[in-house]
Motif scaffolding. Structure first.
Motif, PDB file in Angstrom:
ATOM      1  N   GLU A  64       2.701  -5.007   1.386  1.00 28.78           N
ATOM      2  CA  GLU A  64       1.300  -4.969   0.957  1.00 28.78           C
ATOM      3  C   GLU A  64       0.764  -6.350   0.608  1.00 28.78           C
ATOM      4  O   GLU A  64      -0.446  -6.553   0.540  1.00 28.78           O
ATOM      5  CB  GLU A  64       1.139  -4.034  -0.246  1.00 28.78           C
ATOM      6  N   TYR A  65       1.650  -7.297   0.356  1.00 22.20           N
ATOM      7  CA  TYR A  65       1.222  -8.655   0.005  1.00 22.20           C
ATOM      8  C   TYR A  65       0.873  -9.460   1.252  1.00 22.20           C
ATOM      9  O   TYR A  65       0.373 -10.586   1.141  1.00 22.20           O
ATOM     10  CB  TYR A  65       2.346  -9.367  -0.752  1.00 22.20           C
ATOM     11  N   ARG A 132      -4.806   6.583  -1.070  1.00 25.14           N
ATOM     12  CA  ARG A 132      -3.461   5.986  -0.977  1.00 25.14           C
ATOM     13  C   ARG A 132      -2.448   7.009  -0.499  1.00 25.14           C
ATOM     14  O   ARG A 132      -1.556   6.685   0.303  1.00 25.14           O
ATOM     15  CB  ARG A 132      -3.039   5.450  -2.349  1.00 25.14           C
ATOM     16  N   MET A 194       6.857   1.905  -0.948  1.00 25.89           N
ATOM     17  CA  MET A 194       6.525   0.492  -0.786  1.00 25.89           C
ATOM     18  C   MET A 194       7.559  -0.142   0.122  1.00 25.89           C
ATOM     19  O   MET A 194       8.699   0.328   0.223  1.00 25.89           O
ATOM     20  CB  MET A 194       6.453  -0.232  -2.141  1.00 25.89           C
ATOM     21  N   ASP A 247       4.480   3.869  -7.423  1.00 23.31           N
ATOM     22  CA  ASP A 247       3.480   2.862  -7.780  1.00 23.31           C
ATOM     23  C   ASP A 247       2.987   2.983  -9.217  1.00 23.31           C
ATOM     24  O   ASP A 247       2.218   2.144  -9.676  1.00 23.31           O
ATOM     25  CB  ASP A 247       2.298   2.882  -6.808  1.00 23.31           C
ATOM     26  N   LYS A 251       6.193  -2.369  -8.373  1.00 22.55           N
ATOM     27  CA  LYS A 251       5.411  -2.944  -7.273  1.00 22.55           C
ATOM     28  C   LYS A 251       6.099  -4.202  -6.770  1.00 22.55           C
ATOM     29  O   LYS A 251       6.640  -4.992  -7.558  1.00 22.55           O
ATOM     30  CB  LYS A 251       3.999  -3.294  -7.752  1.00 22.55           C
ATOM     31  N   THR A 317       1.057  -1.635 -12.957  1.00 21.80           N
ATOM     32  CA  THR A 317       1.628  -1.877 -11.628  1.00 21.80           C
ATOM     33  C   THR A 317       0.805  -1.224 -10.527  1.00 21.80           C
ATOM     34  O   THR A 317       1.022  -1.512  -9.351  1.00 21.80           O
ATOM     35  CB  THR A 317       3.074  -1.350 -11.540  1.00 21.80           C
ATOM     36  N   ASN A 318      -0.136  -0.345 -10.875  1.00 24.45           N
ATOM     37  CA  ASN A 318      -0.928   0.380  -9.889  1.00 24.45           C
ATOM     38  C   ASN A 318      -2.088  -0.489  -9.411  1.00 24.45           C
ATOM     39  O   ASN A 318      -3.257  -0.142  -9.548  1.00 24.45           O
ATOM     40  CB  ASN A 318      -1.436   1.697 -10.485  1.00 24.45           C
ATOM     41  N   SER A 319      -1.752  -1.631  -8.845  1.00 24.53           N
ATOM     42  CA  SER A 319      -2.724  -2.635  -8.414  1.00 24.53           C
ATOM     43  C   SER A 319      -2.713  -2.727  -6.891  1.00 24.53           C
ATOM     44  O   SER A 319      -1.864  -2.135  -6.223  1.00 24.53           O
ATOM     45  CB  SER A 319      -2.369  -3.989  -9.018  1.00 24.53           C
ATOM     46  N   TYR A 343       0.453 -11.304 -14.333  1.00 20.97           N
ATOM     47  CA  TYR A 343       0.126 -11.396 -12.904  1.00 20.97           C
ATOM     48  C   TYR A 343      -0.183 -12.839 -12.515  1.00 20.97           C
ATOM     49  O   TYR A 343       0.306 -13.333 -11.491  1.00 20.97           O
ATOM     50  CB  TYR A 343      -1.085 -10.512 -12.586  1.00 20.97           C
ATOM     51  N   HIS A 368      -4.475   1.318  -7.143  1.00 22.39           N
ATOM     52  CA  HIS A 368      -3.655   1.495  -5.944  1.00 22.39           C
ATOM     53  C   HIS A 368      -3.846   2.882  -5.362  1.00 22.39           C
ATOM     54  O   HIS A 368      -3.833   3.068  -4.138  1.00 22.39           O
ATOM     55  CB  HIS A 368      -2.189   1.250  -6.305  1.00 22.39           C
TER      56      HIS A 368
END
Length: 728
Positions: A64-65, A132, A194, A247, A251, A317-319, A343, A368
């Motif tokens: 996802e990054y 999602r 993930m 999530d 993450k 973490t739900n970002s 972060y 997310h």
């Protein structure tokens, strides 16, 4: 590919009633009682899948990054929160808004000063906001890097939601594959998956529980064929997470960095998260064969201070990561700023944006959960194990990366600097056996080097690693042994010259060189290098006379009570003491008899008392006073090198806490100054600590401190460390 035309599933009368009755009430992430009552019949009436044949060879699921071209949201509920997501996402990607009333959504956005730039409105039927879980998963097809979508059977009786992946594939003219073994569809949710971008996938064991007709091996087979996942990590479900989605507490920020939620010790799902993290890190490594870098972020309590099961699952973490923008849920909590700073520290150069999701989290979801990214076209993948440190003895610092792109790489470079404020120099990378290489010139010890990698393909597209470079970049420190003594020859004949070298990270100060019988000159002063010519006395074998370890460390005294002390005797270098190194209690009025004996090739220098006073004789009778340290110092017969102190080691636990915590320190000089202050600089606690051996444990209580972030400042001599403590 022509757009596919599909027809909405005809629902049974009971399901129609459920969703009509709930049209004004947002559906939660969990299954409602009404949905549970019809779920079995719903599963029996599923339409035939369109394409259950996997790709010709396993594709690659991006992390996802990685670069994204768009994000999907479904405008079903929580309009105020969705508007903030659109506001910040549209600067990074195209925003596809699935809706059934475009003019209303447009007016709502404009009324909140959100421009309609980079937004595409898509008319399609839907049931809920949780895209999602039911939205399409992007993959890249092997051999072509063609973007495709993967679909699964959504684990809710929400037929319109379940059709969104196929609808978006048709809308974007992309191939789609539905995960199945034969015609048996796999049930899954996007929030419980993930990927690291290199074939590793992660889920809770919900994936096993919701597919009882599949064996675990069959699930792994489907994940490999449709998503290219060759290592599928499955962790235990959490007792108080009512949706069991990963999530909600974990993450991947990049292929090596895990962000993991942390409850106060022993609270809620805390012990179970710790067990899962221990399982993951003990059994699996990153794509580069290294341990995961684990970053902890607190889980926020409710306004009344409660945690699940007595509160909603307030998770940071739900970002979602959308190129340079990271959207992080906040809750109006005193921990919001802490989470955002965590972060920012873990993702330098990214734009970290907090969006209040306190109204949404009651339905067991946050940012997310209501977004689904679409990966970029024409991907450039840079696989690089970043450097954290490099030895100053190396000839250069090698930067290597596997860079792949189907059209081909036209240019790859490493940009580097020792001062990011003055800009970056660049080095062209050379391709050798599918790997690109560049070599940063060697720099002095303790230098911090910043760098990033840039790759451009034949289509003119450029990607960097990290993705936000040059605003964000990697750094590593030039390190090495404190000292290293070596000669350019291992032996010498009469009249031959031998050069002796001394290298170091921190300058050791005065060094006396003694070269032994037959050498000219026999002695020298300074740091080096020094040249020696052996005379008529004959050949001399040259041996390493210093192994690089510190010659001088510290001994400690712990005040036991008013009348007695525990003495730590420390022997460094090569030698022994009587009594041996250890703890000795000496009562008032008594004396401690100590003696030192050097081993062959070494010599006794002195006893070091209180880090400054010395006693030259190897025998010492000492009446112990408070705050006395005692160290026997030896030196190599050929080299006298005085080393710097070792760095202060520290640990604070538990953290977060409720105002009471343990501070572990090791080692430090005889006195350490401790301060605890709030973020405005007001000192709440201040005290002097005396060293208590190789580990000093101090119980800290800052009383009835209000929940928030506090600073713990520790100073030992010139060594100063400041740490954050979270009080809940």
């Amino acid at each position: 590919m022509q757009h596919r035309i599909f027809f909405a599933l005809l629902l049974s009368f009971s399901i129609t009633i459920i969703h009509t009755a709930q049209a004004q009430d947002p559906l939660p992430k969990w299954m409602t009682p009404e949905e549970e009552a019809v779920y079995e019949d719903y599963r029996k009436s599923l339409p035939l899948p369109l394409n259950t044949t996997p790709p010709d060879s396993p594709p690659r699921t991006p992390g996802e990054y990685e670069e994204a071209q768009a994000v999907i949201i479904t405008w079903a509920s929580y309009s105020a929160e969705l508007r903030e997501i659109v506001r910040h996402a549209q600067s990074a990607v195209t925003v596809y808004i699935i809706n059934n009333n475009q003019s209303w959504v447009e007016n709502f956005l404009v009324s909140g000063n959100v421009p309609l730039d980079n937004i595409v409105f898509v008319q399609a039927p839907f049931n809920s906001v949780w895209v999602r879980d039911y939205g399409p998963q992007s993959v890249y097809l092997d051999g072509s890097d063609e973007l495709a979508f993967i679909d699964w059977d959504y684990n809710r009786p929400r037929p319109s939601d379940n059709q969104i992946p196929d609808f978006m594939a048709a809308y974007l003219d992309l191939p789609i594959y539905q995960m199945a073994l034969g015609s048996n569809l796999l049930t899954a949710t996007g929030g419980n998956f993930m990927a690291d971008g290199f074939g590793r996938g992660f889920s809770s064991k919900l994936i096993l529980a919701e597919n009882p007709t599949f064996s675990e091996a069959q699930i792994d087979q489907v994940m490999h064929e449709f998503k290219g996942i060759h290592t599928y990590v499955k962790m235990d479900e959490l007792p108080y997470d009512n949706i069991s989605h990963l999530d909600m507490h974990m993450k991947l920020l990049d292929e090596e960095t895990l962000l993991v939620g942390e409850f106060p010790e022993g609270i809620s799902d805390g012990p179970f998260i710790e067990a899962n993290l221990e399982y993951l890190t003990s059994n699996y490594q990153t794509h580069y064969g290294r341990d995961f870098n684990v970053v902890r972020v607190p889980m926020a309590p409710s306004p009344s201070g409660n945690y699940p099961p007595n509160a909603h699952y307030r998770t940071y973490t739900n970002s979602i990561i959308l190129n340079h923008v990271v959207l992080v849920p906040t809750y109006g909590s005193y921990l919001d700023d802490v989470a955002l700073s965590i972060y920012q520290e873990a993702m330098p150069g990214y734009e970290i944006v907090g969006i209040n999701m306190n109204n949404v989290i009651s339905a067991s979801g946050a940012i997310h959960c209501v977004t689904r990214e679409i990966a970029a076209e024409d991907p450039i993948l840079i696989a690089h194990a970043r450097l954290h440190e490099a030895d100053h003895m190396e000839e250069s610092f090698e930067i290597k990366a596997a860079i792949s792109n189907q059209p081909g790489i036209d240019q790859a470079r490493v940009y580097w600097t020792t001062d990011s404020g003055t800009g970056f120099d660049h080095l062209d990378m050379e391709l050798l056996n599918d790997t690109f290489y560049a070599h940063i010139p060697v720099q002095p010890c303790l230098t911090d080097i910043a760098y990033y990698i840039s790759a451009t393909n034949v289509n003119g597209k450029t990607i960097t690693k990290p993705p936000v470079a040059p605003n964000g970049y990697y750094t590593f420190t030039v390190t090495g042994e404190e000292t290293d003594f070596y000669a350019d020859k291992t032996s010498a004949t009469v009249g031959e010259t031998v050069t002796f070298h001394l290298t170091y990270c921190q300058e050791p100060g005065q060094v006396d060189w003694h070269f032994g019988h037959g050498a000219e000159p026999a002695t020298a002063t300074g740091i080096g290098p020094h040249q020696v010519v052996y005379n008529e006395s004959g050949a001399k074998t040259v041996e390493m006379i210093h192994d690089g370890e510190s010659l001088v460390k510290e001994g400690y005294v712990l005040v036991n009570d008013e009348n007695s002390f525990i003495v730590y005797i420390c022997t460094e270098g090569q030698g022994t003491t009587q009594p041996p190194p250890g703890e000795y209690q000496v009562n008032e009025g008594e004396e401690l008899e100590v003696s030192a004996q050097a081993e062959e090739g070494w010599e006794f220098v002195h006893w070091l008392i209180n880090d400054s006073e010395t006693h030259e004789g190897d025998t010492l009778s000492l009446e112990i006073d408070a705050n006395v340290s005692l160290t026997a110092v030896f030196q190599d017969q050929a080299t006298d090198i005085h080393m710097v102190r070792p760095p202060l080691q520290h640990r604070i636990y538990p953290n977060p806490n409720r105002g009471q915590f343990t501070l572990s320190l090791s080692p430090f000089s005889s006195v350490l100054h401790l301060q605890v202050m709030d973020m405005q600089g007001m000192i709440l606690l201040e005290k002097e600590l005396s060293s208590a051996g190789w580990e000093t444990l101090q119980q800290i209580d800052i009383g009835h401190a209000a929940p928030g972030v506090y600073l713990v400042r520790m100073q030992s001599g010139k060594n100063v460390i400041t740490e954050r403590v979270i009080v809940q």
